[in-house]
Design a protein around this motif. Sequence first.
Motif: not given
Length: 97
Positions: A23-29, A33-38, A52-61
């Motif tokens: 969701s929009h808020g989870c990767p941002a939160a 915290r300077d953590a990696r979202a998986t 948006h931090p989620r975009n990096a996940i989409l690019q990796e996938i």
Amino acid sequence: MPGLLDQVEGEILQVSADGAYDSHGCPAAIAERDARATIPSRDGAVPWGDEHPRNAILQEIEAKGLDGWKNDSGYPRRSIAENRMYRLKQLGDSLYS
């Protein structure tokens, strides 16, 4: 998820969650915290705005494929932890010590 992260004191390195947390808020939160979202993206996911931090996940996938991303990110550890908690819950009242 932001409320759950607020309960954790200290440094968080990585947060792994299933696709329900895509969701929009989870990767941002998590990024705050300077953590990696998986968190795997949902089918048909599109980037969310600039930076948006989620975009990096989409690019990796997209680059590695979903299975490649899961292996490289350590995502399978989430499943192992979830399974362990399930097994502990199955013990229920039969565990007395």
